[in-house]
Design a protein around this motif. Sequence first.
Motif, mmCIF file in Angstrom:
data_model
loop_
_atom_site.group_PDB
_atom_site.id
_atom_site.type_symbol
_atom_site.label_atom_id
_atom_site.label_comp_id
_atom_site.label_asym_id
_atom_site.label_seq_id
_atom_site.Cartn_x
_atom_site.Cartn_y
_atom_site.Cartn_z
ATOM 1 N N ILE A 151 78.471 -25.479 7.804
ATOM 2 C CA ILE A 151 77.034 -25.734 7.030
ATOM 3 C C ILE A 151 75.961 -25.092 7.935
ATOM 4 N N THR A 152 75.490 -25.532 8.936
ATOM 5 C CA THR A 152 74.310 -23.873 9.809
ATOM 6 C C THR A 152 74.913 -23.731 9.627
ATOM 7 N N LEU A 153 76.236 -22.552 9.055
ATOM 8 C CA LEU A 153 75.929 -20.992 8.600
ATOM 9 C C LEU A 153 75.794 -21.125 7.198
ATOM 10 N N THR A 154 75.796 -22.057 6.689
ATOM 11 C CA THR A 154 75.548 -22.202 5.502
ATOM 12 C C THR A 154 74.077 -22.049 5.046
ATOM 13 N N GLY A 155 73.576 -22.694 5.843
ATOM 14 C CA GLY A 155 72.018 -23.400 6.032
ATOM 15 C C GLY A 155 70.759 -22.052 6.382
ATOM 16 N N ALA A 156 72.094 -21.321 7.419
ATOM 17 C CA ALA A 156 71.023 -19.755 7.502
ATOM 18 C C ALA A 156 71.439 -18.791 6.512
ATOM 19 N N VAL A 157 72.795 -18.675 5.631
ATOM 20 C CA VAL A 157 72.308 -17.488 4.594
ATOM 21 C C VAL A 157 71.598 -17.522 3.476
ATOM 22 N N ALA A 158 71.344 -19.246 3.376
ATOM 23 C CA ALA A 158 69.813 -20.279 2.178
ATOM 24 C C ALA A 158 68.850 -19.626 2.827
ATOM 25 N N VAL A 159 68.399 -19.636 4.410
ATOM 26 C CA VAL A 159 66.959 -19.099 4.430
ATOM 27 C C VAL A 159 66.959 -17.598 4.557
ATOM 28 N N ALA A 160 67.835 -17.257 5.289
ATOM 29 C CA ALA A 160 67.539 -15.446 5.182
ATOM 30 C C ALA A 160 67.234 -14.953 3.550
ATOM 31 N N SER A 161 68.763 -15.574 2.782
ATOM 32 C CA SER A 161 68.438 -14.893 2.114
ATOM 33 C C SER A 161 67.101 -15.379 0.795
ATOM 34 N N ALA A 162 66.390 -16.982 1.283
ATOM 35 C CA ALA A 162 65.334 -17.073 0.570
ATOM 36 C C ALA A 162 64.165 -16.376 1.203
ATOM 37 N N ILE A 163 63.921 -16.029 2.283
ATOM 38 C CA ILE A 163 63.358 -14.970 3.012
ATOM 39 C C ILE A 163 63.090 -14.072 2.374
ATOM 40 N N ARG A 164 63.861 -13.168 2.086
ATOM 41 C CA ARG A 164 64.064 -11.802 1.518
ATOM 42 C C ARG A 164 63.561 -12.175 -0.023
ATOM 43 N N LYS A 165 63.821 -12.741 -0.503
ATOM 44 C CA LYS A 165 63.139 -13.062 -2.252
ATOM 45 C C LYS A 165 62.031 -13.185 -1.647
#
Length: 323
Positions: A151-165
């Motif tokens: 779940i933490t890795l999932t959160g990290a993917v979401a945060v990294a992709s949100a920052i990129r966008k």
Amino acid sequence: MYKEKILYYLRSSNGVFFSGEELARKCGISRTMVWKHIKTLEREGFGIEAVPKLGYRIILEPDTIRQRDIQSGLKTKVMGKEIHLFPAVASTNILAMEMASAGAPEGTVVLAETQTGGKGRLGRKWISPMGNLYVSVILRPDIPIHKAPLITLTGAVAVASAIRKQSDIQAAIKWPNDIYVNGKKVAGLLTEMSAEQDRIRHIVLGIGVDVNMELAELPPDVRELTTTLAQEVGARINRTALLQHVLRDLEHWYQKFLVADADVLSEWTKFNMTIGNRVTVSGMGRIQEGLAQGIDSEGRLLVRHDDGSIHIIAAGDVTIIKK
Ligand code: BTN
């Protein structure tokens, strides 16, 4: 209510002047009342230009987070349907854990402008000045307990992709879930869980993103390893829009994770900056060095020591050794 309507019209005019007369007509109030509401908006931090005969237009959005703004543009089904926003709390994670125990639904978001006892990974403090995002999301996944770290890795993917966008910045993930930009940490995630013997009751995913704070607010040792999104792009960042991206991407990747966690692992691998590098890993009272070779199906780091042995690491602090 009229103030919100006026704000809605001014925002939808996208920087073009909106006449006071038209605002008064659309709201069904007098021009004097429109003017009074404009003054209130200014006191709340909006910069509003007023030009006789032309009307009003917004020239500056305040750097405050308002529940209504977050929800009005949020296209999610679950994440952020319930939002609890506070000026200051000890820790959004602590509060979210309490709310989850009291039955708050999945996707409930706890948000604060500042934290007095922010919690970091490995028992550290998360210093939480104004200007950043401090968010905790309640999750109730029906998964085996050993999958919870994903779940933490999932959160990290979401945060990294949100920052990129949001900021067009190449955010990368350092194992397990630190978000880095140009070699400095910009966000961190802390997952806390309540479980029975073989069943997860709830998980709280805590996300801290350094957005607009002054780096001078941090102690020197932390400051030199940290950056903010504003520092990286050279302008203040709209935290509401960033939060909306985070919640949208979290919903997307969380749904994918529930169906096929391999998809999340492969996205994590794309964003990661750890694998393929020589690293030292500290934790559990020891420091080990080797090649970060990959992660396993539970998100644990595989480190190959120089004698060829593979070590599986569930928790620790990674330092990438520069080539
Ligand atoms: C880390 O050490 O990198 C994890 C930091 C996590 C900080 C966030 S801020 C919101 C939530 N509330 C907390 O007390 N901690 C997390």
